[in-house]
Design a protein around this motif. Sequence first.
Motif, PDB file in Angstrom:
ATOM      1  N   PHE A  34       0.809  -1.217   0.000  1.00  0.00           N
ATOM      2  CA  PHE A  34       0.000   0.000   0.000  1.00  0.00           C
ATOM      3  C   PHE A  34       0.846   1.272   0.000  1.00  0.00           C
ATOM      4  CE2 PHE A  34      -2.896  -3.115   2.030  1.00  0.00           C
ATOM      5  CZ  PHE A  34      -3.863  -3.113   1.042  1.00  0.00           C
ATOM      6  N   VAL A  84     -12.407   4.262  -4.176  1.00  0.00           N
ATOM      7  CA  VAL A  84     -10.959   4.037  -4.080  1.00  0.00           C
ATOM      8  C   VAL A  84     -10.296   4.398  -5.412  1.00  0.00           C
ATOM      9  CG1 VAL A  84      -9.184   2.253  -3.819  1.00  0.00           C
ATOM     10  CG2 VAL A  84     -11.144   2.296  -2.265  1.00  0.00           C
ATOM     11  N   ALA A  85     -10.879   3.964  -6.519  1.00  0.00           N
ATOM     12  CA  ALA A  85     -10.318   4.268  -7.841  1.00  0.00           C
ATOM     13  C   ALA A  85     -10.321   5.773  -8.103  1.00  0.00           C
ATOM     14  CB  ALA A  85     -11.097   3.528  -8.927  1.00  0.00           C
ATOM     15  N   GLY A  87     -10.083   8.030  -5.848  1.00  0.00           N
ATOM     16  CA  GLY A  87      -8.982   8.545  -5.027  1.00  0.00           C
ATOM     17  C   GLY A  87      -7.643   8.386  -5.718  1.00  0.00           C
ATOM     18  N   ARG A  88      -7.457   7.254  -6.396  1.00  0.00           N
ATOM     19  CA  ARG A  88      -6.194   7.055  -7.133  1.00  0.00           C
ATOM     20  C   ARG A  88      -6.085   8.069  -8.278  1.00  0.00           C
ATOM     21  NH1 ARG A  88      -3.431   2.781  -5.262  1.00  0.00           N
ATOM     22  NH2 ARG A  88      -4.640   1.043  -4.428  1.00  0.00           N
ATOM     23  N   ILE A  89      -7.185   8.307  -8.975  1.00  0.00           N
ATOM     24  CA  ILE A  89      -7.180   9.258 -10.089  1.00  0.00           C
ATOM     25  C   ILE A  89      -6.924  10.675  -9.578  1.00  0.00           C
ATOM     26  CG2 ILE A  89      -8.615  10.294 -11.894  1.00  0.00           C
ATOM     27  CD1 ILE A  89      -9.884   7.407 -12.150  1.00  0.00           C
ATOM     28  N   GLY A  91      -5.240  11.352  -6.961  1.00  0.00           N
ATOM     29  CA  GLY A  91      -3.822  11.345  -6.633  1.00  0.00           C
ATOM     30  C   GLY A  91      -2.947  11.572  -7.847  1.00  0.00           C
ATOM     31  N   ILE A  92      -3.294  10.947  -8.948  1.00  0.00           N
ATOM     32  CA  ILE A  92      -2.527  11.146 -10.193  1.00  0.00           C
ATOM     33  C   ILE A  92      -2.608  12.604 -10.630  1.00  0.00           C
ATOM     34  CG2 ILE A  92      -2.492  10.627 -12.673  1.00  0.00           C
ATOM     35  CD1 ILE A  92      -3.349   7.723 -11.894  1.00  0.00           C
ATOM     36  N   VAL A 101       0.979   3.130  -9.578  1.00  0.00           N
ATOM     37  CA  VAL A 101      -0.448   3.315  -9.303  1.00  0.00           C
ATOM     38  C   VAL A 101      -1.319   2.556 -10.312  1.00  0.00           C
ATOM     39  CG1 VAL A 101      -2.293   5.059  -9.140  1.00  0.00           C
ATOM     40  CG2 VAL A 101      -0.030   5.536  -8.207  1.00  0.00           C
ATOM     41  N   PRO A 104      -2.787  -1.457  -9.397  1.00  0.00           N
ATOM     42  CA  PRO A 104      -3.946  -1.544  -8.503  1.00  0.00           C
ATOM     43  C   PRO A 104      -5.182  -0.839  -9.069  1.00  0.00           C
ATOM     44  CG  PRO A 104      -2.215  -0.201  -7.499  1.00  0.00           C
ATOM     45  CD  PRO A 104      -1.662  -0.776  -8.753  1.00  0.00           C
ATOM     46  N   LEU A 105      -4.970   0.249  -9.802  1.00  0.00           N
ATOM     47  CA  LEU A 105      -6.110   0.937 -10.412  1.00  0.00           C
ATOM     48  C   LEU A 105      -6.815   0.032 -11.419  1.00  0.00           C
ATOM     49  CD1 LEU A 105      -7.862   3.446 -10.860  1.00  0.00           C
ATOM     50  CD2 LEU A 105      -6.122   4.262 -12.475  1.00  0.00           C
ATOM     51  N   GLU A 108      -8.765  -2.594  -9.543  1.00  0.00           N
ATOM     52  CA  GLU A 108      -9.982  -2.005  -8.978  1.00  0.00           C
ATOM     53  C   GLU A 108     -11.052  -1.810 -10.055  1.00  0.00           C
ATOM     54  OE1 GLU A 108      -7.199   0.093  -5.664  1.00  0.00           O
ATOM     55  OE2 GLU A 108      -7.964   1.331  -7.317  1.00  0.00           O
TER      56      GLU A 108
END
Length: 124
Positions: A34, A84-85, A87-89, A91-92, A101, A104-105, A108
């Motif tokens: 993580f 969650v996805a 949140g990853r986007i 973050g990018i 990243v 895991p994206l 998901e």
Amino acid sequence: METTLNILVILATFMLSGLGIMSMFAPRRIVANFAVEPVGTAGLSTIRSVIGGLFLASVALLVIGLTTGQTLGFLAVAILMAVVAVGRIVGILADGFDKAVLPPLVVELVIIAVLITAYTQLSA
């Protein structure tokens, strides 16, 4: 099609189970997955409770859906994975792209697609 969807949901359930169990009972082994670093006992507790708890709660919803045929839990887990996805986007966009990243994206997004498809096909 129904059997295939059930198998895919079972695979997602096993994957989330592994992540949840590792987060809950071996948080020091999961931190690299993580990319987080716990600070003391409180940090380990957060990994166990927040990360492990959310994964295992998702597993419970999927198991209930698989065993009872009431697939609304599939949709709930898909929504959780979608947030969650997102949140990853975010973050990018906010922090810049890191190729770590992407895997895991993608996982998901696949889980989301499987669960939404299973919900729509199996709840009829």
